[in-house]
Design a protein around this motif. Structure first.
Motif, PDB file in Angstrom:
ATOM      1  N   GLU A  25       0.839  -1.196   0.000  1.00 13.21           N
ATOM      2  CA  GLU A  25       0.000   0.000   0.000  1.00 13.21           C
ATOM      3  C   GLU A  25       0.873   1.244   0.000  1.00 13.21           C
ATOM      4  OE1 GLU A  25      -3.213   0.117   2.764  1.00 13.21           O
ATOM      5  OE2 GLU A  25      -3.560  -2.048   2.598  1.00 13.21           O
ATOM      6  N   LEU A  26       0.603   2.104  -0.953  1.00 13.97           N
ATOM      7  CA  LEU A  26       1.341   3.353  -1.031  1.00 13.97           C
ATOM      8  C   LEU A  26       0.862   4.315   0.038  1.00 13.97           C
ATOM      9  CD1 LEU A  26       1.364   3.943  -4.899  1.00 13.97           C
ATOM     10  CD2 LEU A  26       3.190   2.981  -3.483  1.00 13.97           C
ATOM     11  N   ASP A  27       1.793   4.983   0.693  1.00 16.10           N
ATOM     12  CA  ASP A  27       1.495   6.011   1.681  1.00 16.10           C
ATOM     13  C   ASP A  27       1.716   7.361   0.987  1.00 16.10           C
ATOM     14  OD1 ASP A  27       1.046   7.475   3.973  1.00 16.10           O
ATOM     15  OD2 ASP A  27       2.985   6.971   4.896  1.00 16.10           O
ATOM     16  N   LEU A  28       0.689   7.841   0.310  1.00 15.19           N
ATOM     17  CA  LEU A  28       0.820   9.034  -0.522  1.00 15.19           C
ATOM     18  C   LEU A  28       0.890  10.304   0.316  1.00 15.19           C
ATOM     19  CD1 LEU A  28      -1.725   8.122  -3.351  1.00 15.19           C
ATOM     20  CD2 LEU A  28       0.749   7.775  -3.319  1.00 15.19           C
ATOM     21  N   GLU A  29       1.795  11.182  -0.097  1.00 13.69           N
ATOM     22  CA  GLU A  29       1.943  12.487   0.538  1.00 13.69           C
ATOM     23  C   GLU A  29       2.544  13.456  -0.469  1.00 13.69           C
ATOM     24  OE1 GLU A  29       5.367  12.981   3.322  1.00 13.69           O
ATOM     25  OE2 GLU A  29       5.606  10.815   3.059  1.00 13.69           O
ATOM     26  N   ASP A  30       2.397  14.722  -0.211  1.00 15.04           N
ATOM     27  CA  ASP A  30       2.993  15.755  -1.051  1.00 15.04           C
ATOM     28  C   ASP A  30       4.403  16.038  -0.533  1.00 15.04           C
ATOM     29  OD1 ASP A  30       2.647  17.944  -3.116  1.00 15.04           O
ATOM     30  OD2 ASP A  30       3.219  19.115  -1.341  1.00 15.04           O
ATOM     31  N   PHE A  31       5.406  15.984  -1.418  1.00 10.75           N
ATOM     32  CA  PHE A  31       6.784  16.273  -1.005  1.00 10.75           C
ATOM     33  C   PHE A  31       7.584  16.783  -2.195  1.00 10.75           C
ATOM     34  CE2 PHE A  31       6.779  11.867  -2.318  1.00 10.75           C
ATOM     35  CZ  PHE A  31       7.951  11.710  -3.053  1.00 10.75           C
ATOM     36  N   ASN A  32       8.755  17.321  -1.897  1.00  8.93           N
ATOM     37  CA  ASN A  32       9.657  17.862  -2.902  1.00  8.93           C
ATOM     38  C   ASN A  32      10.509  16.722  -3.468  1.00  8.93           C
ATOM     39  OD1 ASN A  32      11.595  19.174  -4.431  1.00  8.93           O
ATOM     40  ND2 ASN A  32      12.215  20.587  -2.812  1.00  8.93           N
ATOM     41  N   LEU A  33      10.229  16.322  -4.701  1.00 13.50           N
ATOM     42  CA  LEU A  33      10.967  15.237  -5.348  1.00 13.50           C
ATOM     43  C   LEU A  33      12.457  15.545  -5.437  1.00 13.50           C
ATOM     44  CD1 LEU A  33      11.186  12.605  -7.019  1.00 13.50           C
ATOM     45  CD2 LEU A  33      10.679  13.990  -9.039  1.00 13.50           C
ATOM     46  N   LEU A  34      12.799  16.785  -5.730  1.00 19.63           N
ATOM     47  CA  LEU A  34      14.211  17.133  -5.911  1.00 19.63           C
ATOM     48  C   LEU A  34      15.005  16.963  -4.619  1.00 19.63           C
ATOM     49  CD1 LEU A  34      14.049  20.168  -8.356  1.00 19.63           C
ATOM     50  CD2 LEU A  34      13.986  17.709  -8.816  1.00 19.63           C
ATOM     51  N   LYS A  35      14.361  17.222  -3.490  1.00 13.03           N
ATOM     52  CA  LYS A  35      15.022  17.016  -2.201  1.00 13.03           C
ATOM     53  C   LYS A  35      15.321  15.530  -1.991  1.00 13.03           C
ATOM     54  CE  LYS A  35      14.579  18.178   2.679  1.00 13.03           C
ATOM     55  NZ  LYS A  35      13.755  18.832   3.708  1.00 13.03           N
TER      56      LYS A  35
END
Length: 170
Positions: A25-35
């Motif tokens: 199960e994916l634990d989806l969240e908003d984050f900075n991919l580049l970081k």
């Protein structure tokens, strides 16, 4: 080192089992991919230094690209790809990581100057327990699960993995 290798192997097998059973199960969240990309490159630097391989990152420091995804899974994909690139690159070689925006997709690309994968093996390397075994790769540890897990995690996110390689080129 043996204990760490065994733990990595067990973790890979468990992840692959969950994915294949449809229980990951994916634990989806908003984050900075580049970081995450920068952190992954930083985390692999020690291994690269030991292997005398140079890591080249063109990930901008002052830019943020926010995505909604499973941060741990994205980091696992980045580390699997970087680890493979370092593992199969000879001393004095290079591994690069970059980010691109294409249409409605974000792309990260990892390239190396390593031993490469024979064209006849490219379609098999993302299958569980498959390796591009030849006289170049026999001296490298691995379960044959890293690319399979990376492919499956990318697909769980609605993405994919594309591998381009040539023997002696990387």
């Amino acid at each position: 080192e043996s204990g760490e290798h065994l733990l990595d192997l067990i973790s890979d097998i468990l992840d692959m089992s969950k994915i294949e059973a449809g229980k990951y199960e994916l634990d989806l969240e908003d984050f900075n991919l580049l970081k995450v990309l920068r952190l992954g490159a930083h985390m692999i630097e020690g291994r690269a230094l030991d292997a005398q391989v140079k890591i080249i990152s063109t990930i901008p420091e002052d830019t943020a690209v926010h995505i909604t995804a499973d941060r741990r899974a994205v980091m696992q994909m980045v580390l699997n790809l970087l680890s493979n690139a370092v593992k199969f690159t000879e001393p004095g070689g290079e591994v690069s990581i970059e980010y691109m925006k294409r249409d409605d997709a974000v792309v990260f690309r990892i390239a190396d100057t390593g031993i490469g994968i024979p064209a006849s093996k490219l379609k098999y390397v993302c299958r569980p327990f498959e390796q591009a075994a030849n006289h170049f790769t026999r001296n490298h540890e691995g379960s044959g699960l890293g690319l399979a897990i990376t492919k499956d995690l990318a697909e769980l996110h609605g993405g994919d993995i594309r591998i381009e390689s040539a023997v002696g080129v990387g």
